[in-house]
Design a protein around this motif. Structure first.
Motif, PDB file in Angstrom:
ATOM      1  N   ARG A  72       0.791  -0.695  -0.081  1.00 25.51           N
ATOM      2  CA  ARG A  72       0.288  -0.070   0.088  1.00 25.51           C
ATOM      3  C   ARG A  72       1.203   1.355   0.125  1.00 25.51           C
ATOM      4  N   ASN A  73       0.535   2.689  -0.724  1.00 29.39           N
ATOM      5  CA  ASN A  73       1.139   3.251  -0.290  1.00 29.39           C
ATOM      6  C   ASN A  73      -0.095   4.552   0.279  1.00 29.39           C
ATOM      7  N   ASN A  74       0.430   4.973   1.605  1.00 25.91           N
ATOM      8  CA  ASN A  74      -0.754   5.556   2.309  1.00 25.91           C
ATOM      9  C   ASN A  74      -0.849   6.580   1.490  1.00 25.91           C
ATOM     10  N   PRO A  75      -0.127   8.143   1.324  1.00 27.69           N
ATOM     11  CA  PRO A  75      -0.037   9.180   1.162  1.00 27.69           C
ATOM     12  C   PRO A  75      -0.702   8.975  -0.598  1.00 27.69           C
ATOM     13  N   GLN A  76      -1.061   8.106  -1.624  1.00 29.51           N
ATOM     14  CA  GLN A  76      -1.446   7.879  -2.528  1.00 29.51           C
ATOM     15  C   GLN A  76      -2.924   7.711  -2.451  1.00 29.51           C
ATOM     16  N   ASN A  77      -3.522   6.892  -1.303  1.00 36.36           N
ATOM     17  CA  ASN A  77      -5.061   6.462  -1.044  1.00 36.36           C
ATOM     18  C   ASN A  77      -4.962   5.209  -1.629  1.00 36.36           C
ATOM     19  N   THR A  78      -3.451   4.176  -1.958  1.00 37.59           N
ATOM     20  CA  THR A  78      -3.391   3.211  -3.358  1.00 37.59           C
ATOM     21  C   THR A  78      -3.435   1.848  -2.467  1.00 37.59           C
ATOM     22  N   VAL A  79      -3.632   0.583  -2.695  1.00 34.40           N
ATOM     23  CA  VAL A  79      -3.467  -1.140  -2.282  1.00 34.40           C
ATOM     24  C   VAL A  79      -3.030  -1.266  -3.950  1.00 34.40           C
ATOM     25  N   TYR A  80      -2.194  -2.180  -3.268  1.00 33.34           N
ATOM     26  CA  TYR A  80      -1.657  -2.903  -4.681  1.00 33.34           C
ATOM     27  C   TYR A  80      -2.161  -4.709  -4.534  1.00 33.34           C
ATOM     28  N   LEU A  81      -1.909  -5.337  -5.253  1.00 33.13           N
ATOM     29  CA  LEU A  81      -2.099  -6.685  -5.177  1.00 33.13           C
ATOM     30  C   LEU A  81      -1.221  -6.875  -6.961  1.00 33.13           C
ATOM     31  N   GLN A  82       0.447  -6.773  -6.491  1.00 31.97           N
ATOM     32  CA  GLN A  82       1.233  -8.179  -7.620  1.00 31.97           C
ATOM     33  C   GLN A  82       0.616  -9.492  -7.810  1.00 31.97           C
ATOM     34  N   LEU A  83       1.186  -9.634  -9.098  1.00 27.48           N
ATOM     35  CA  LEU A  83       0.076 -10.816  -8.490  1.00 27.48           C
ATOM     36  C   LEU A  83       1.458 -11.621  -9.527  1.00 27.48           C
ATOM     37  N   TYR A  84       1.904 -12.772  -9.444  1.00 29.93           N
ATOM     38  CA  TYR A  84       3.575 -13.291 -10.358  1.00 29.93           C
ATOM     39  C   TYR A  84       2.834 -15.003 -10.210  1.00 29.93           C
ATOM     40  N   SER A  85       3.383 -15.304 -11.949  1.00 29.91           N
ATOM     41  CA  SER A  85       3.052 -16.896 -11.535  1.00 29.91           C
ATOM     42  C   SER A  85       1.966 -17.119 -11.780  1.00 29.91           C
ATOM     43  N   LEU A  86       1.450 -16.406 -12.542  1.00 34.70           N
ATOM     44  CA  LEU A  86       0.166 -16.696 -12.187  1.00 34.70           C
ATOM     45  C   LEU A  86      -0.704 -18.395 -13.026  1.00 34.70           C
ATOM     46  N   GLU A  87      -1.848 -19.036 -12.738  1.00 32.30           N
ATOM     47  CA  GLU A  87      -1.628 -19.640 -12.825  1.00 32.30           C
ATOM     48  C   GLU A  87      -3.700 -19.492 -13.297  1.00 32.30           C
ATOM     49  N   PRO A  88      -3.844 -20.840 -14.169  1.00 28.88           N
ATOM     50  CA  PRO A  88      -5.566 -20.564 -14.719  1.00 28.88           C
ATOM     51  C   PRO A  88      -6.475 -20.243 -12.980  1.00 28.88           C
ATOM     52  N   GLU A  89      -5.983 -20.833 -12.395  1.00 30.82           N
ATOM     53  CA  GLU A  89      -7.016 -21.445 -11.419  1.00 30.82           C
ATOM     54  C   GLU A  89      -7.032 -20.166 -10.700  1.00 30.82           C
ATOM     55  N   ASP A  90      -6.000 -18.612 -11.112  1.00 24.84           N
ATOM     56  CA  ASP A  90      -6.651 -17.867 -10.358  1.00 24.84           C
ATOM     57  C   ASP A  90      -7.539 -16.965 -11.723  1.00 24.84           C
ATOM     58  N   THR A  91      -8.028 -17.181 -12.488  1.00 24.29           N
ATOM     59  CA  THR A  91      -8.970 -17.040 -13.428  1.00 24.29           C
ATOM     60  C   THR A  91     -10.449 -15.992 -12.347  1.00 24.29           C
ATOM     61  N   ALA A  92     -10.452 -15.545 -11.772  1.00 22.33           N
ATOM     62  CA  ALA A  92     -11.212 -14.364 -10.834  1.00 22.33           C
ATOM     63  C   ALA A  92     -11.802 -13.188 -11.475  1.00 22.33           C
ATOM     64  N   ALA A  93     -12.948 -12.699 -10.270  1.00 23.49           N
ATOM     65  CA  ALA A  93     -13.213 -10.955 -10.393  1.00 23.49           C
ATOM     66  C   ALA A  93     -12.172 -11.148  -9.022  1.00 23.49           C
ATOM     67  N   TYR A  94     -11.127  -9.792  -9.262  1.00 18.80           N
ATOM     68  CA  TYR A  94     -10.792  -9.315  -8.181  1.00 18.80           C
ATOM     69  C   TYR A  94     -11.668  -8.438  -7.543  1.00 18.80           C
ATOM     70  N   TYR A  95     -11.334  -7.943  -6.092  1.00 13.90           N
ATOM     71  CA  TYR A  95     -12.635  -7.215  -5.632  1.00 13.90           C
ATOM     72  C   TYR A  95     -11.660  -6.792  -4.609  1.00 13.90           C
ATOM     73  N   CYS A  96     -11.441  -5.678  -4.133  1.00 12.08           N
ATOM     74  CA  CYS A  96     -10.370  -4.618  -3.373  1.00 12.08           C
ATOM     75  C   CYS A  96     -11.708  -4.596  -1.683  1.00 12.08           C
ATOM     76  N   ALA A  97     -11.416  -4.406  -0.638  1.00 16.60           N
ATOM     77  CA  ALA A  97     -12.693  -4.441   0.046  1.00 16.60           C
ATOM     78  C   ALA A  97     -11.710  -3.697   1.524  1.00 16.60           C
ATOM     79  N   ALA A  98     -12.809  -3.256   2.136  1.00 18.03           N
ATOM     80  CA  ALA A  98     -12.156  -2.169   3.241  1.00 18.03           C
ATOM     81  C   ALA A  98     -12.452  -2.533   4.780  1.00 18.03           C
ATOM     82  N   LYS A  99     -11.814  -2.232   5.726  1.00 20.12           N
ATOM     83  CA  LYS A  99     -12.674  -2.235   6.777  1.00 20.12           C
ATOM     84  C   LYS A  99     -11.936  -1.240   7.514  1.00 20.12           C
ATOM     85  N   PHE A 100     -12.329  -0.831   8.915  1.00 22.74           N
ATOM     86  CA  PHE A 100     -11.532   0.076   9.878  1.00 22.74           C
ATOM     87  C   PHE A 100     -11.229  -0.621  10.744  1.00 22.74           C
ATOM     88  N   ARG A 101     -10.095  -0.687  11.375  1.00 25.88           N
ATOM     89  CA  ARG A 101      -9.234  -1.548  12.116  1.00 25.88           C
ATOM     90  C   ARG A 101     -10.267  -1.627  13.449  1.00 25.88           C
TER      91      ARG A 101
END
Length: 119
Positions: A72-101
């Motif tokens: 995450r980059n807090n000053p830019q209010n951004t979270v990342y997910l880097q995906l390497y070595s992808l497999e067919p089983e990784d095929t999906a809709a990916y959703y970002c979600a948030a919750k307060f501490r």
């Protein structure tokens, strides 16, 4: 609720890489635990990775450990997910979600971004 907007999905061949991004607005980002979920057709939504508000601790689903990296980059209010070595089983809709501490459930969701991995 916090507004979340994902980007970065796409179609790749097995072994390829992608980086998903999620920009948050409408809340104090440094109070938010951020998660990436995915849902494949006919399957339940599952938590893939999560990161605490300061980026000190992270969680990964066993099947993606060593292949996915959440950050995450807090000053830019951004979270990342880097995906390497992808497999067919990784095929999906990916959703970002948030919750307060301190909250148990994620209560803010993005619209999702599709990742398709071909063999």
């Amino acid at each position: 609720q916090v507004r979340l907007v994902e980007s970065g999905g796409g179609a790749v061949q097995a072994g390829g890489s992608l980086r998903l991004s999620c920009v948050a607005s409408g809340g104090t980002f440094t109070l938010l635990t951020m998660g990436w979920f995915r849902q494949a057709p006919g399957k339940e939504r599952e938590l893939v990775a999560a990161i605490d508000p300061m980026g000190r601790n992270s969680y990964y689903k066993d099947s993606v450990k060593g292949r996915f990296t959440i950050s995450r980059n807090n000053p830019q209010n951004t979270v990342y997910l880097q995906l390497y070595s992808l497999e067919p089983e990784d095929t999906a809709a990916y959703y970002c979600a948030a919750k307060f501490r301190g909250e148990v459930q994620y209560d803010s969701w993005g619209q999702g971004t599709q990742v398709t991995v071909s063999s």
